[in-house]
Design a protein around this motif. Structure first.
Motif, PDB file in Angstrom:
ATOM      1  N   LEU A 113       0.805  -1.216   0.000  1.00  0.00           N
ATOM      2  CA  LEU A 113       0.000   0.000   0.000  1.00  0.00           C
ATOM      3  C   LEU A 113       0.842   1.271   0.000  1.00  0.00           C
ATOM      4  O   LEU A 113       0.321   2.358  -0.271  1.00  0.00           O
ATOM      5  CB  LEU A 113      -0.925   0.020   1.222  1.00  0.00           C
ATOM      6  CG  LEU A 113      -2.017  -1.042   1.272  1.00  0.00           C
ATOM      7  CD1 LEU A 113      -2.827  -0.895   2.541  1.00  0.00           C
ATOM      8  CD2 LEU A 113      -2.932  -0.945   0.059  1.00  0.00           C
ATOM      9  N   THR A 182       2.163  -0.950   8.812  1.00  0.00           N
ATOM     10  CA  THR A 182       1.210  -1.514   9.776  1.00  0.00           C
ATOM     11  C   THR A 182       0.113  -0.524  10.170  1.00  0.00           C
ATOM     12  O   THR A 182      -0.887  -0.927  10.769  1.00  0.00           O
ATOM     13  CB  THR A 182       1.954  -1.949  11.048  1.00  0.00           C
ATOM     14  OG1 THR A 182       2.729  -0.841  11.546  1.00  0.00           O
ATOM     15  CG2 THR A 182       2.889  -3.126  10.748  1.00  0.00           C
ATOM     16  N   LEU A 184      -2.595   0.820   9.066  1.00  0.00           N
ATOM     17  CA  LEU A 184      -3.552   0.724   7.964  1.00  0.00           C
ATOM     18  C   LEU A 184      -4.626   1.801   8.013  1.00  0.00           C
ATOM     19  O   LEU A 184      -5.011   2.344   6.974  1.00  0.00           O
ATOM     20  CB  LEU A 184      -4.206  -0.658   7.959  1.00  0.00           C
ATOM     21  CG  LEU A 184      -3.341  -1.817   7.469  1.00  0.00           C
ATOM     22  CD1 LEU A 184      -4.160  -3.095   7.430  1.00  0.00           C
ATOM     23  CD2 LEU A 184      -2.765  -1.515   6.100  1.00  0.00           C
ATOM     24  N   LEU A 188      -5.099   4.177   4.761  1.00  0.00           N
ATOM     25  CA  LEU A 188      -6.303   4.132   3.940  1.00  0.00           C
ATOM     26  C   LEU A 188      -7.040   5.472   3.945  1.00  0.00           C
ATOM     27  O   LEU A 188      -7.644   5.861   2.933  1.00  0.00           O
ATOM     28  CB  LEU A 188      -7.223   3.015   4.426  1.00  0.00           C
ATOM     29  CG  LEU A 188      -6.675   1.598   4.184  1.00  0.00           C
ATOM     30  CD1 LEU A 188      -7.560   0.551   4.851  1.00  0.00           C
ATOM     31  CD2 LEU A 188      -6.548   1.313   2.695  1.00  0.00           C
ATOM     32  N   LEU A 218      -5.356  -4.856  -2.130  1.00  0.00           N
ATOM     33  CA  LEU A 218      -6.270  -5.286  -1.066  1.00  0.00           C
ATOM     34  C   LEU A 218      -6.894  -6.643  -1.371  1.00  0.00           C
ATOM     35  O   LEU A 218      -7.063  -7.478  -0.467  1.00  0.00           O
ATOM     36  CB  LEU A 218      -7.370  -4.241  -0.872  1.00  0.00           C
ATOM     37  CG  LEU A 218      -6.918  -2.843  -0.440  1.00  0.00           C
ATOM     38  CD1 LEU A 218      -8.110  -1.900  -0.358  1.00  0.00           C
ATOM     39  CD2 LEU A 218      -6.195  -2.890   0.900  1.00  0.00           C
ATOM     40  N   LEU A 230     -10.060  -7.189   6.781  1.00  0.00           N
ATOM     41  CA  LEU A 230      -9.653  -5.916   6.197  1.00  0.00           C
ATOM     42  C   LEU A 230     -10.848  -5.203   5.560  1.00  0.00           C
ATOM     43  O   LEU A 230     -11.080  -4.011   5.794  1.00  0.00           O
ATOM     44  CB  LEU A 230      -8.558  -6.160   5.157  1.00  0.00           C
ATOM     45  CG  LEU A 230      -8.106  -4.964   4.325  1.00  0.00           C
ATOM     46  CD1 LEU A 230      -7.471  -3.909   5.214  1.00  0.00           C
ATOM     47  CD2 LEU A 230      -7.119  -5.412   3.244  1.00  0.00           C
TER      48      LEU A 230
END
Length: 478
Positions: A113, A182, A184, A188, A218, A230
């Motif tokens: 990501l 890590t 996230l 995002l 993803l 997720l």
């Protein structure tokens, strides 16, 4: 006091998506059906839209383009290749295998990501800058236009208020690539800021390419339990709406609706599940998400001229909770656009009888109804009352100018629009239909049309920021 009656939708045989209702005993949808549907439809299948769309909330009167339609929605014109991305690594296994499943999937490590190769360079093109070079020869009279995407000297609020979408997109990209893989939630959220900023810049091909690259990462998370966690608990719902909009930018409007429906059903199931579990806060969150998704779908149906289907989709939202005057007004205006004047009048009457509805909403509805029936003097009076109560209401100023144009009072309409421009330049110069209407009034009224348009160009370039569609100024670029 009794609540105002909500009119029943008119009969139609058009196919309408299932409206969002939390407790519908006739709907056999189950969790198993939802999981089965998700396995066949890509998961994650928006401007103006997390935001309630203009076509649904405020339906302004607009002058028509030469081809008889409003300013068209942009479509992708060229396919942009998706950059290669690093294959995501599986999540770090838990130290204690006896931990529950939620703990096993919470600590995800997704370096894919934050790979710089996911991002394309932001073009420094500026259509307004091109017009300034052509129509304002004196460089000292041109307002400065920043296309450098520099963001470090300005705070986030300032960037948003000045519509500095290029700088915001660059800021999101820089912070993503420097974030730990890590984190996230933070990553995002920055991804959503990046993609929404690119969309506001009208770089739809680039937005689609980067959004597709994100979801490729993803969708390849392993094991499946981690991927499910997720998508269900970490991925922002706004990103799923954004991914669905990729089809819209590709010109596939029916595919866009097909991509939104699984999200609506997802909201429905999660709301029911949370209600059964007694989790009122979570249930309320999913109900709100389902309502917003219904509004997005209705907005798309309005754009496709399927006004009856859009109105029928929104009608159940009025019955599942306290009726909103804004929502009832929106449904009435949709029926008005579709030519169903009787149904529109019924909804407007419900708003008039609602003690919670403010006078501005009521007068705006009266003006819309008067216009539909050709009662232009009544529309002018109602819109003047709105402006007396709210002098900064740019929508009312726009509609009043159009109403005055229809009874031959063009000069007065131009004066009202220019007054609104002086009062709220940051608002009106970011609204393309408003600028288009003023440009058209200049053409109809002034013998110095080009001078007026040049002055308007300078004001728009000074205040509008990034992403404005320059064609609304009606100045040839070539």
């Amino acid at each position: 006091m009794d609540e105002p009656a909500i009119p029943e939708p008119i009969d139609t045989e058009l196919g309408v998506p299932d409206p969002f209702q939390l407790d519908d005993p006739d709907d056999p949808l189950s969790d198993d059906e939802y999981n089965d549907e998700r396995s066949h439809i890509p998961f994650g299948a928006s401007s103006q839209v997390t935001i309630v769309p203009e076509a649904v909330t405020d339906v302004p009167l607009q002058l028509e383009l030469e081809n008889g339609s409003d300013i068209p929605s942009p479509k992708a014109t060229e396919s942009t290749p998706v950059p290669d991305t690093m294959k995501p690594q599986p999540p770090i296994p838990p130290e204690n295998e006896s931990e529950d499943e939620e703990d096993e999937t919470t600590h995800l490590y997704l370096p894919g990501l934050v790979v710089p190769g996911l991002f394309l360079p932001i073009p420094n093109t500026d259509p307004l800058g091109t017009l300034l070079m052509k129509y304002i020869p004196d460089a000292n009279q041109r307002p400065p236009r920043d296309t450098s995407a520099s963001w470090r000297e300005r705070d986030f609020r300032t960037l948003v208020m000045t519509n500095s979408w290029r700088a915001l997109a660059q800021m999101a990209r820089d912070r993503i690539v420097n974030s730990p893989a890590t984190d996230l939630d933070h990553i995002l959220e920055l991804w959503y800021l990046r993609l929404s900023s690119l969309a506001r810049l009208r770089f739809f091909n680039q937005t689609s390419a980067e959004c597709t690259g994100l979801f490729n990462v993803l969708n390849n998370v392993e094991p499946p339990a981690a991927r499910d966690h997720l998508f269900e608990n970490v991925l922002p719902f706004e990103l799923e709406i954004m991914y669905a909009r990729v089809r819209y930018w590709a010109g596939d409007h029916l595919g866009y609706l097909d991509a939104l429906m699984p999200l609506l059903r997802k909201c429905k199931i999660h709301a029911r599940r949370s209600t059964k579990e007694g989790n009122e806060a979570t249930a309320k969150m999913w109900i709100e998400r389902g309502t917003r998704t219904s509004l997005v779908i209705a907005s798309q149906l309005v754009e496709m001229k399927d006004f009856v289907a859009a109105a029928r989709l929104l009608t159940p939202l009025c019955k599942q909770s306290e009726s909103s005057p804004a929502l009832l007004s929106a449904i009435g205006r949709i029926y008005l656009q579709g030519g169903h004047l009787g149904a529109a009048s019924d909804y407007f009457a419900s708003v008039q009888a609602d003690p919670n509805a403010d006078e501005i909403t009521k007068d705006m509805n009266r003006a819309m109804e008067d216009v539909a029936y050709g009662r232009w003097d009544g529309a002018v009076d109602a819109l003047r009352r709105v402006l007396r109560a709210d002098p900064d209401n740019a929508l009312a100023a726009n509609n009043l100018a159009v109403a005055l144009l229809s009874i031959g009072r063009v000069a007065e309409g131009v004066e009202i629009m220019e007054k609104a421009l002086r009062a709220s330049p940051l608002v009106v110069t970011s609204t393309e239909p408003w600028i288009f209407n003023l440009s058209t009034l200049y053409e109809l009224h002034s013998t110095t049309t080009w001078e007026k348009k040049r002055s308007l160009l300078v004001e728009v370039a000074k205040w509008s920021g990034d992403g404005l569609k320059a064609s609304c100024l009606k100045l040839p670029a070539a």
